[in-house]
Write a protein that holds these residues in place. Sequence first.
Motif, PDB file in Angstrom:
ATOM      1  N   VAL A 141       0.841  -1.189   0.000  1.00  0.00           N
ATOM      2  CA  VAL A 141       0.000   0.000   0.000  1.00  0.00           C
ATOM      3  C   VAL A 141       0.886   1.252   0.000  1.00  0.00           C
ATOM      4  O   VAL A 141       1.802   1.388   0.817  1.00  0.00           O
ATOM      5  CB  VAL A 141      -0.930  -0.001   1.232  1.00  0.00           C
ATOM      6  CG1 VAL A 141      -1.730   1.307   1.315  1.00  0.00           C
ATOM      7  CG2 VAL A 141      -1.876  -1.198   1.190  1.00  0.00           C
ATOM      8  N   ALA A 244      -4.554   2.308  11.184  1.00  0.00           N
ATOM      9  CA  ALA A 244      -4.132   2.163   9.785  1.00  0.00           C
ATOM     10  C   ALA A 244      -3.458   0.815   9.564  1.00  0.00           C
ATOM     11  O   ALA A 244      -3.675   0.166   8.531  1.00  0.00           O
ATOM     12  CB  ALA A 244      -3.190   3.302   9.413  1.00  0.00           C
ATOM     13  N   ALA A 247      -6.055  -1.888   9.232  1.00  0.00           N
ATOM     14  CA  ALA A 247      -6.732  -1.824   7.936  1.00  0.00           C
ATOM     15  C   ALA A 247      -5.853  -2.373   6.815  1.00  0.00           C
ATOM     16  O   ALA A 247      -6.314  -3.131   5.951  1.00  0.00           O
ATOM     17  CB  ALA A 247      -7.145  -0.386   7.637  1.00  0.00           C
ATOM     18  N   VAL A 248      -4.586  -1.994   6.824  1.00  0.00           N
ATOM     19  CA  VAL A 248      -3.664  -2.453   5.781  1.00  0.00           C
ATOM     20  C   VAL A 248      -3.440  -3.959   5.866  1.00  0.00           C
ATOM     21  O   VAL A 248      -3.476  -4.677   4.857  1.00  0.00           O
ATOM     22  CB  VAL A 248      -2.322  -1.706   5.891  1.00  0.00           C
ATOM     23  CG1 VAL A 248      -1.271  -2.345   4.978  1.00  0.00           C
ATOM     24  CG2 VAL A 248      -2.504  -0.229   5.541  1.00  0.00           C
ATOM     25  N   THR A 289      -3.791   9.894   7.067  1.00  0.00           N
ATOM     26  CA  THR A 289      -5.101   9.939   6.422  1.00  0.00           C
ATOM     27  C   THR A 289      -5.041   9.112   5.144  1.00  0.00           C
ATOM     28  O   THR A 289      -3.966   8.841   4.617  1.00  0.00           O
ATOM     29  CB  THR A 289      -5.510  11.379   6.071  1.00  0.00           C
ATOM     30  OG1 THR A 289      -4.534  11.944   5.178  1.00  0.00           O
ATOM     31  CG2 THR A 289      -5.628  12.244   7.309  1.00  0.00           C
ATOM     32  N   GLY A 290      -6.213   8.727   4.656  1.00  0.00           N
ATOM     33  CA  GLY A 290      -6.260   7.967   3.414  1.00  0.00           C
ATOM     34  C   GLY A 290      -6.964   6.638   3.579  1.00  0.00           C
ATOM     35  O   GLY A 290      -7.728   6.422   4.530  1.00  0.00           O
ATOM     36  N   SER A 291      -6.685   5.737   2.658  1.00  0.00           N
ATOM     37  CA  SER A 291      -7.327   4.423   2.667  1.00  0.00           C
ATOM     38  C   SER A 291      -6.413   3.407   2.011  1.00  0.00           C
ATOM     39  O   SER A 291      -5.426   3.759   1.350  1.00  0.00           O
ATOM     40  CB  SER A 291      -8.660   4.476   1.914  1.00  0.00           C
ATOM     41  OG  SER A 291      -8.436   4.758   0.531  1.00  0.00           O
ATOM     42  N   VAL A 292      -6.761   2.153   2.196  1.00  0.00           N
ATOM     43  CA  VAL A 292      -5.967   1.076   1.594  1.00  0.00           C
ATOM     44  C   VAL A 292      -6.007   1.186   0.074  1.00  0.00           C
ATOM     45  O   VAL A 292      -4.994   1.009  -0.610  1.00  0.00           O
ATOM     46  CB  VAL A 292      -6.501  -0.301   2.062  1.00  0.00           C
ATOM     47  CG1 VAL A 292      -5.812  -1.431   1.302  1.00  0.00           C
ATOM     48  CG2 VAL A 292      -6.299  -0.465   3.566  1.00  0.00           C
ATOM     49  N   SER A 293      -7.173   1.469  -0.480  1.00  0.00           N
ATOM     50  CA  SER A 293      -7.317   1.513  -1.938  1.00  0.00           C
ATOM     51  C   SER A 293      -6.632   2.729  -2.564  1.00  0.00           C
ATOM     52  O   SER A 293      -6.052   2.637  -3.645  1.00  0.00           O
ATOM     53  CB  SER A 293      -8.800   1.513  -2.316  1.00  0.00           C
ATOM     54  OG  SER A 293      -9.463   2.630  -1.731  1.00  0.00           O
ATOM     55  N   GLU A 294      -6.686   3.878  -1.885  1.00  0.00           N
ATOM     56  CA  GLU A 294      -6.122   5.106  -2.433  1.00  0.00           C
ATOM     57  C   GLU A 294      -4.711   5.391  -1.942  1.00  0.00           C
ATOM     58  O   GLU A 294      -4.011   6.250  -2.487  1.00  0.00           O
ATOM     59  CB  GLU A 294      -7.022   6.297  -2.082  1.00  0.00           C
ATOM     60  CG  GLU A 294      -8.427   6.198  -2.659  1.00  0.00           C
ATOM     61  CD  GLU A 294      -8.444   6.201  -4.173  1.00  0.00           C
ATOM     62  OE1 GLU A 294      -7.579   6.891  -4.769  1.00  0.00           O
ATOM     63  OE2 GLU A 294      -9.306   5.515  -4.754  1.00  0.00           O
ATOM     64  N   TYR A 296      -2.072   6.086   1.612  1.00  0.00           N
ATOM     65  CA  TYR A 296      -2.086   6.905   2.807  1.00  0.00           C
ATOM     66  C   TYR A 296      -1.105   8.074   2.696  1.00  0.00           C
ATOM     67  O   TYR A 296      -0.073   7.981   2.021  1.00  0.00           O
ATOM     68  CB  TYR A 296      -1.729   6.073   4.044  1.00  0.00           C
ATOM     69  CG  TYR A 296      -2.822   5.105   4.464  1.00  0.00           C
ATOM     70  CD1 TYR A 296      -3.854   5.511   5.312  1.00  0.00           C
ATOM     71  CD2 TYR A 296      -2.830   3.791   4.002  1.00  0.00           C
ATOM     72  CE1 TYR A 296      -4.848   4.631   5.698  1.00  0.00           C
ATOM     73  CE2 TYR A 296      -3.832   2.900   4.376  1.00  0.00           C
ATOM     74  CZ  TYR A 296      -4.822   3.352   5.225  1.00  0.00           C
ATOM     75  OH  TYR A 296      -5.821   2.472   5.594  1.00  0.00           O
TER      76      TYR A 296
END
Length: 306
Positions: A141, A244, A247-248, A289-294, A296
């Motif tokens: 990621v 985070a 989530a990752v 901030t952010g997400s696994v798909s987009e 961090y």
Amino acid sequence: MTDLNLQEPPHGHGLADDLPLIAAQVARRRALKWFAGAGTAALVAGCGGSDGDASASVDVVTGATPTPTATATPTPTATATPTPTATTGCVLDPTETNGPYPADGTNTSSGSTSNALTASGIVRSDIRSSFLGTTTVAGGVKLTLTLTVVNVNASCAPLAGYAVYIWCCDRSGNYSLYTAANESYLRGIQVTDANGQVTFTLVYPGCYSGRWPHIHFEVFSSLSTATSGRYAALVSQLAMPQAASTAVYADTTTYPSSASNLARITLSSDNVFGDNTAAQIAQQTPTITGSVSEGYTATALIGLAR
């Protein structure tokens, strides 16, 4: 010729003759005395001078129309606008071990070099690919990390011109030049700008057994001094945020063992972060901030005493 207006009225010299005159003079004096006393009493009463006549005094005061007293309008005090500073509330980062895989010239390695700091290509922002021998790109990621180096002895003022070297393990928990001997990815150095900042693009590090997920870093006073870890002004580590990381690591295909390794470790039981203060841990943990798909984006302060 005699002036009749100046003559006294005729009278005899006996008592009988004087009694009417004496009586008239006494009556006249009493009248004058009464008029004088009445006038004085009236004057005193009009001035409110009697201690016993309090009501008279009050009536005189309240009966008059008071002259209003002007109230001065306060002059507003100008408030100085504080000069903004880059950061506030910084603390001195604790010195931590550089671990067994620094590639900073302080130990040997099984890879192509034991000192990546002297290798061509180490000065870079995107550190996802290898730059020695291969061009392999580390999977995982995406993580964009901005570090701000500040002086805790000068109100957290930014430190420009300092060199920051970072490295971390890959998604499987291996380190380039050591347990991933043929690779040189996830290592790089940058020089801080006028705001004391450097930015790296890397991948979210995996979690291997016995350690909280982390990123290593060393800070040097300049790029020219960054030829060996022995000259570092600070050697320390960043602790990755738990939310985070959870989530990752939920993607067990990309991060095969990280979820189970994370479940067996805590910050307090970690042999590096476990003895740090709450303030140190807060500063060592990037804001993310952010997400696994987009991917961090993360930021962190690095506090030095200069």
